[in-house]
Scaffold this motif. Structure first.
Motif, PDB file in Angstrom:
ATOM      1  N   GLU A  46      36.236  25.889  49.629  1.00  0.00           N
ATOM      2  CA  GLU A  46      35.862  25.736  51.041  1.00  0.00           C
ATOM      3  C   GLU A  46      36.944  25.012  51.837  1.00  0.00           C
ATOM      4  O   GLU A  46      37.162  25.307  53.006  1.00  0.00           O
ATOM      5  N   GLN A  47      37.645  24.077  51.203  1.00  0.00           N
ATOM      6  CA  GLN A  47      38.694  23.321  51.888  1.00  0.00           C
ATOM      7  C   GLN A  47      40.037  24.044  51.875  1.00  0.00           C
ATOM      8  O   GLN A  47      41.000  23.545  52.436  1.00  0.00           O
ATOM      9  N   GLY A  48      40.093  25.208  51.230  1.00  0.00           N
ATOM     10  CA  GLY A  48      41.311  26.009  51.255  1.00  0.00           C
ATOM     11  C   GLY A  48      42.352  25.661  50.210  1.00  0.00           C
ATOM     12  O   GLY A  48      43.460  26.200  50.233  1.00  0.00           O
ATOM     13  N   TYR A  49      42.031  24.779  49.273  1.00  0.00           N
ATOM     14  CA  TYR A  49      42.972  24.493  48.191  1.00  0.00           C
ATOM     15  C   TYR A  49      43.041  25.673  47.229  1.00  0.00           C
ATOM     16  O   TYR A  49      44.101  26.014  46.718  1.00  0.00           O
ATOM     17  N   ILE A  50      41.907  26.288  46.978  1.00  0.00           N
ATOM     18  CA  ILE A  50      41.845  27.506  46.169  1.00  0.00           C
ATOM     19  C   ILE A  50      41.536  28.636  47.141  1.00  0.00           C
ATOM     20  O   ILE A  50      40.493  28.644  47.785  1.00  0.00           O
ATOM     21  N   THR A  51      42.460  29.589  47.243  1.00  0.00           N
ATOM     22  CA  THR A  51      42.309  30.661  48.235  1.00  0.00           C
ATOM     23  C   THR A  51      41.844  31.973  47.643  1.00  0.00           C
ATOM     24  O   THR A  51      41.568  32.919  48.381  1.00  0.00           O
ATOM     25  N   GLY A  52      41.753  32.058  46.327  1.00  0.00           N
ATOM     26  CA  GLY A  52      41.285  33.283  45.705  1.00  0.00           C
ATOM     27  C   GLY A  52      41.636  33.313  44.233  1.00  0.00           C
ATOM     28  O   GLY A  52      42.287  32.417  43.712  1.00  0.00           O
ATOM     29  N   TYR A  53      41.191  34.376  43.591  1.00  0.00           N
ATOM     30  CA  TYR A  53      41.427  34.581  42.163  1.00  0.00           C
ATOM     31  C   TYR A  53      41.986  35.994  42.014  1.00  0.00           C
ATOM     32  O   TYR A  53      41.509  36.923  42.667  1.00  0.00           O
ATOM     33  N   THR A  54      42.967  36.145  41.154  1.00  0.00           N
ATOM     34  CA  THR A  54      43.610  37.449  41.042  1.00  0.00           C
ATOM     35  C   THR A  54      44.058  37.709  39.609  1.00  0.00           C
ATOM     36  O   THR A  54      44.132  36.787  38.799  1.00  0.00           O
ATOM     37  N   ALA A  55      44.381  38.945  39.349  1.00  0.00           N
ATOM     38  CA  ALA A  55      44.928  39.327  38.045  1.00  0.00           C
ATOM     39  C   ALA A  55      46.426  39.536  38.193  1.00  0.00           C
ATOM     40  O   ALA A  55      46.887  40.160  39.144  1.00  0.00           O
ATOM     41  N   LEU A  56      47.183  38.982  37.268  1.00  0.00           N
ATOM     42  CA  LEU A  56      48.621  39.235  37.224  1.00  0.00           C
ATOM     43  C   LEU A  56      48.824  40.500  36.406  1.00  0.00           C
ATOM     44  O   LEU A  56      48.258  40.629  35.321  1.00  0.00           O
ATOM     45  N   VAL A  57      49.594  41.415  36.942  1.00  0.00           N
ATOM     46  CA  VAL A  57      49.791  42.688  36.247  1.00  0.00           C
ATOM     47  C   VAL A  57      51.256  42.867  35.874  1.00  0.00           C
ATOM     48  O   VAL A  57      52.151  42.305  36.503  1.00  0.00           O
ATOM     49  N   ASN A  58      51.484  43.670  34.858  1.00  0.00           N
ATOM     50  CA  ASN A  58      52.832  43.998  34.428  1.00  0.00           C
ATOM     51  C   ASN A  58      53.342  45.130  35.318  1.00  0.00           C
ATOM     52  O   ASN A  58      52.985  46.296  35.109  1.00  0.00           O
ATOM     53  N   GLN A  59      54.154  44.789  36.301  1.00  0.00           N
ATOM     54  CA  GLN A  59      54.645  45.782  37.257  1.00  0.00           C
ATOM     55  C   GLN A  59      55.510  46.858  36.581  1.00  0.00           C
ATOM     56  O   GLN A  59      55.499  48.009  37.004  1.00  0.00           O
ATOM     57  N   THR A  60      56.223  46.498  35.533  1.00  0.00           N
ATOM     58  CA  THR A  60      57.056  47.473  34.834  1.00  0.00           C
ATOM     59  C   THR A  60      56.194  48.557  34.201  1.00  0.00           C
ATOM     60  O   THR A  60      56.508  49.741  34.282  1.00  0.00           O
ATOM     61  N   LYS A  61      55.074  48.161  33.593  1.00  0.00           N
ATOM     62  CA  LYS A  61      54.172  49.150  32.996  1.00  0.00           C
ATOM     63  C   LYS A  61      53.569  50.058  34.056  1.00  0.00           C
ATOM     64  O   LYS A  61      53.182  51.176  33.771  1.00  0.00           O
ATOM     65  N   LEU A  62      53.485  49.571  35.295  1.00  0.00           N
ATOM     66  CA  LEU A  62      52.973  50.377  36.407  1.00  0.00           C
ATOM     67  C   LEU A  62      54.068  51.235  37.043  1.00  0.00           C
ATOM     68  O   LEU A  62      53.815  51.923  38.022  1.00  0.00           O
ATOM     69  N   GLY A  63      55.278  51.167  36.467  1.00  0.00           N
ATOM     70  CA  GLY A  63      56.376  51.988  36.970  1.00  0.00           C
ATOM     71  C   GLY A  63      57.147  51.360  38.109  1.00  0.00           C
ATOM     72  O   GLY A  63      57.947  52.035  38.766  1.00  0.00           O
TER      73      GLY A  63
END
Length: 150
Positions: A46-63
């Motif tokens: 709520e105070q903006g210290y944590i702005t979200g949650y995400t997955a880190l992906v292997n960009q090379t495997k995605l081409g």
């Protein structure tokens, strides 16, 4: 982070390491029970210290293994020109990061594409066409030695 106590800082560090950690495990690692840990997490969000949650992906495997940094110099650095550039650059999906720089150029863009041919197209048709672009200069990444993924 001066407004955060040791436990809040620990919660943030643990979530940066693994945002999929269970609240029970997180609470154990920071020395709280589950409910107070959840309350702190909600407050940090709520105070903006944590702005979200995400997955880190292997960009090379995605081409998307080609990385280039483009220096961009604008022909106008008025507030309106900067705002126009900022708004337009956000529309280019290949631009992974955009930073305004204090130096002898105005912006540094991290651009991720499949290959050099695609990068040349993005540079020529999209980046160069951004509002107020005077010139660009490209630096191609030969090896990604460290990427914190943040």
């Amino acid at each position: 982070m001066a407004d955060l106590d040791r436990i809040d800082q620990s919660i943030i560090r643990e979530l940066q390491k693994n945002s999929r950690i269970t609240v029970t495990e997180l609470a154990s690692r920071v020395g709280l029970s589950k409910t107070p840990c959840q309350v702190r997490m909600r407050r940090l969000e709520e105070q903006g210290y944590i702005t979200g949650y995400t997955a880190l992906v292997n960009q090379t495997k995605l081409g998307l293994s080609h990385i280039a940094f483009a220096q961009v110099t604008l022909n106008d650095t008025s507030s309106n020109a900067l705002a126009a550039f900022n708004k337009a650059v956000k529309q280019i999906s290949a631009v992974e990061q955009c930073h305004m720089i204090a130096g002898n150029f105005d912006y540094l863009l991290k651009v991720r594409t499949r290959n050099m041919q695609e990068y040349r197209q993005v540079l020529g048709e999209e980046i160069s066409a951004l509002p107020h672009v005077l010139q660009t200069s490209t630096f191609v990444v030969m090896e990604n030695v460290r990427d914190a993924g943040l």
